[in-house]
Write an enzyme that holds these catalytic residues in place. Sequence first.
Site, PDB file in Angstrom:
ATOM      1  N   ILE A 220       0.835  -1.200   0.000  1.00  0.00           N
ATOM      2  CA  ILE A 220       0.000   0.000   0.000  1.00  0.00           C
ATOM      3  C   ILE A 220       0.870   1.251   0.000  1.00  0.00           C
ATOM      4  O   ILE A 220       0.380   2.340  -0.240  1.00  0.00           O
ATOM      5  CB  ILE A 220      -0.948   0.055   1.222  1.00  0.00           C
ATOM      6  CG1 ILE A 220      -0.161   0.164   2.531  1.00  0.00           C
ATOM      7  CG2 ILE A 220      -1.891  -1.132   1.247  1.00  0.00           C
ATOM      8  CD1 ILE A 220      -0.972   0.808   3.635  1.00  0.00           C
ATOM      9  N   ASP A 221       2.166   1.098   0.276  1.00  0.00           N
ATOM     10  CA  ASP A 221       3.049   2.265   0.355  1.00  0.00           C
ATOM     11  C   ASP A 221       3.429   2.814  -1.016  1.00  0.00           C
ATOM     12  O   ASP A 221       3.939   3.922  -1.121  1.00  0.00           O
ATOM     13  CB  ASP A 221       4.326   1.911   1.125  1.00  0.00           C
ATOM     14  CG  ASP A 221       4.029   1.628   2.589  1.00  0.00           C
ATOM     15  OD1 ASP A 221       3.021   2.138   3.103  1.00  0.00           O
ATOM     16  OD2 ASP A 221       4.801   0.885   3.225  1.00  0.00           O
TER      17      ASP A 221
ATOM     18  N   TYR B 218      -5.206  -0.007  10.406  1.00  0.00           N
ATOM     19  CA  TYR B 218      -5.378  -1.144   9.492  1.00  0.00           C
ATOM     20  C   TYR B 218      -6.637  -1.038   8.629  1.00  0.00           C
ATOM     21  O   TYR B 218      -6.712  -1.699   7.584  1.00  0.00           O
ATOM     22  CB  TYR B 218      -5.435  -2.462  10.276  1.00  0.00           C
ATOM     23  CG  TYR B 218      -4.124  -2.890  10.894  1.00  0.00           C
ATOM     24  CD1 TYR B 218      -2.900  -2.404  10.428  1.00  0.00           C
ATOM     25  CD2 TYR B 218      -4.098  -3.789  11.947  1.00  0.00           C
ATOM     26  CE1 TYR B 218      -1.712  -2.795  11.005  1.00  0.00           C
ATOM     27  CE2 TYR B 218      -2.890  -4.198  12.528  1.00  0.00           C
ATOM     28  CZ  TYR B 218      -1.697  -3.694  12.049  1.00  0.00           C
ATOM     29  OH  TYR B 218      -0.510  -4.098  12.611  1.00  0.00           O
TER      30      TYR B 218
ATOM     31  N   GLN C 109      -7.485   1.168   6.693  1.00  0.00           N
ATOM     32  CA  GLN C 109      -7.155   1.711   5.369  1.00  0.00           C
ATOM     33  C   GLN C 109      -6.526   0.692   4.429  1.00  0.00           C
ATOM     34  O   GLN C 109      -6.569   0.849   3.220  1.00  0.00           O
ATOM     35  CB  GLN C 109      -6.270   2.950   5.476  1.00  0.00           C
ATOM     36  CG  GLN C 109      -4.829   2.707   5.872  1.00  0.00           C
ATOM     37  CD  GLN C 109      -4.160   3.948   6.434  1.00  0.00           C
ATOM     38  OE1 GLN C 109      -3.740   4.841   5.717  1.00  0.00           O
ATOM     39  NE2 GLN C 109      -4.057   4.009   7.763  1.00  0.00           N
TER      40      GLN C 109
END
Lengths: 416, 416
Positions: A140-141, A295, A297
């Site tokens: 997700i980064d 979490y 998200q």
Amino acid sequence: MANGTLLYAQSGGVTAVINATASAVIQTARARKVKVLAARNGILGALREDLIDTSKESLAAIRALAHTPGGAFGSCRVKLKSLEADRAKYERLLDVLRAHDVRWFLYNGGNDSADTALKVSRLAQEFGYPLTCIGVPKTIDNDLAVTDCCPGFGSAAKYTAVSVREAALDVAAMADTSTKVFVYEAMGRHAGWLAAAAGLAAQHEGDAPHLILFPERAYDEAAFLAQVDKVVKRVGYCVVVASEGIRTADGTFVADAGGGKDAFGHTQLGGVASHLAGRVKDVLGYKVHWTLPDYLQRSARHIASKTDVEQAMAVGVAAVEYALKGMNSMMPVIVRTSDAPYRWKIAPASLDKIANHEKTMPANFLRKDGYGITAAARRYLEPLIRGENPPPYGRDGLPRYIALKNVAMRKKLAPM
Amino acid sequence: MANGTLLYAQSGGVTAVINATASAVIQTARARKVKVLAARNGILGALREDLIDTSKESLAAIRALAHTPGGAFGSCRVKLKSLEADRAKYERLLDVLRAHDVRWFLYNGGNDSADTALKVSRLAQEFGYPLTCIGVPKTIDNDLAVTDCCPGFGSAAKYTAVSVREAALDVAAMADTSTKVFVYEAMGRHAGWLAAAAGLAAQHEGDAPHLILFPERAYDEAAFLAQVDKVVKRVGYCVVVASEGIRTADGTFVADAGGGKDAFGHTQLGGVASHLAGRVKDVLGYKVHWTLPDYLQRSARHIASKTDVEQAMAVGVAAVEYALKGMNSMMPVIVRTSDAPYRWKIAPASLDKIANHEKTMPANFLRKDGYGITAAARRYLEPLIRGENPPPYGRDGLPRYIALKNVAMRKKLAPM
């Protein structure tokens, strides 16, 4: 069945769509008559010889993985060290692969995982063991090198933009007599990609979020508070999105600045949003609220981006194809061929260009004042949150997420 | 156009569906040729004579309100005092209503708002001014008396159950090497309805959430920590849902227990989840994560419950019908006629039975050990989160929420 098995493992923080990749991997391999094992809890399962026989799962279950968040086989936060420092572990890994006739190893994770896959591949070559190692992108980064974007990011980005837009409507409605400043904390320790995605919630001048704080820019408290005050006076309220990774000019993480204790001397956990909200309250005196989605998200499959789901599945399909073709030490990456209309394809990239690299946001994605995103950032980000792909819901009003049986293979080796 | 106008106002914390009620009110009144004014920022707009002419909005815009969260005309946190203490304000209110020929006053809020509507109605009678006052139910807290449930609650409940189920999958996947305890903070200062709704996420024994903390039971730290430890040892991880309103046996709010300062002496804002997570970390030594969804939980129109949206619209339709029939000092409430299949209807209830009352959870909704919900609670809660009613999405991947023009009526009175 083809000779040999394919081992798939999930690594690092899970996402809303990493199981979509797993689903595609297993479905593609099944179509090619290749048996898929999955390591339980990522690389640890491989080291412990705790391998799941995915052939025990029905096709319906494997298909349902595509709309189930989390990590169906378990993931882990373990980084193997260099080949020299952790040689015993790498050799054990090779022993397990050999014992289960693993000819293809797919490691689904971020840049650490790409590095691990690369090392396993080198050791296999050294020992003359025929193994094809493939890295499969996930985070997700959004900080993987080479690939245009990372599966998992688009859905977390969509969650962020939708949540900020919704909460901002709430704040706007109440600001006259209640909360005037609202702070949203987005994940992103080193790069502000998710915080940037919040910027998509704003369509017009004056729309929320009014201020975004990026780790790419030094956090200056006085300047920030002055901006907040200005926005409240102009708009009537201020919605702030802060990346968890913001740091002051001397490099201190704002999230760590507190290290607070409550009145009883107990540890008080905080974070960036709680800190910023506290400063706004203390210095400006405005009523504040703040949220730490944490979490939520990265697991919000219910609001996944269709683009993201499609890309997560596409890298899974390609990973198996690359593996079966023997394209060792490669990763299927996403290549953007056009912004408008948005077009993308999957292409192979060498793992050594990805391992241990970290992609931060280009400077031209940040507005000059540092508090917002540019048109270039919007052009990049917007297609990634496009489209909806809701999970099926049950009669009980909840998404039908699948729990696999996860039947373990019989062990063939002595414990490590 | 009929003689007289209808004044609609939104009050207190907004919800994902209060605008659905507004949409139904305006559409129903339009169909009856009644002009609708809306007070800007709730009762304050009425006191300030800041009234919005909703006839300036297109039918499409009014329809789009039904899928837009927040409060389209603004709401407020203002509680008028008793008729005696705030008589000047009540009289001013009556002056404004008279000046704009308001014959029907619809106040959309919780029990305070029901009380205000009741008082305005009494004063109107005293002055011989023909006015019909209707309370329209709304609150995510689900604590209104008489009505079976409150519009706004079902959607917040669905958000809660879905988010907890999703985050739990994330925690489960990572627990072997990362977070073992996750704490979710649900709104509900006096009643644990939303925390209870999280219980719907669990289908089978051992499913998350493993522990729910309700304001209806005294919080006992030692007992709680022992439970957490037991769950971690049995399941491998523990998901806790805590109501923001939990209190120790001596009545102290856990959220207020801290009152922390960071290392620099700055206010550190916390809350229940941050406190509990800190205690788990300090005492049990487990890695913890926690979330404070805050406004996200009450504005998440994207995951609204279809039942809730339908009920929010139904009370809006009924409110206008009651008003036009002159059913003064009434509120349309939701009556459950059957659990399975779930059936409900709207019926009138007297405002004096609702004003200033507060409904807490029945004792038989709480498990004996106090850490979960019973089958009776599930029977009550489950239909309320049933069905999906997603907003339309734009090409940009975001929900198409409407911003009204909110054109003010010309003022007829001198400022207060």
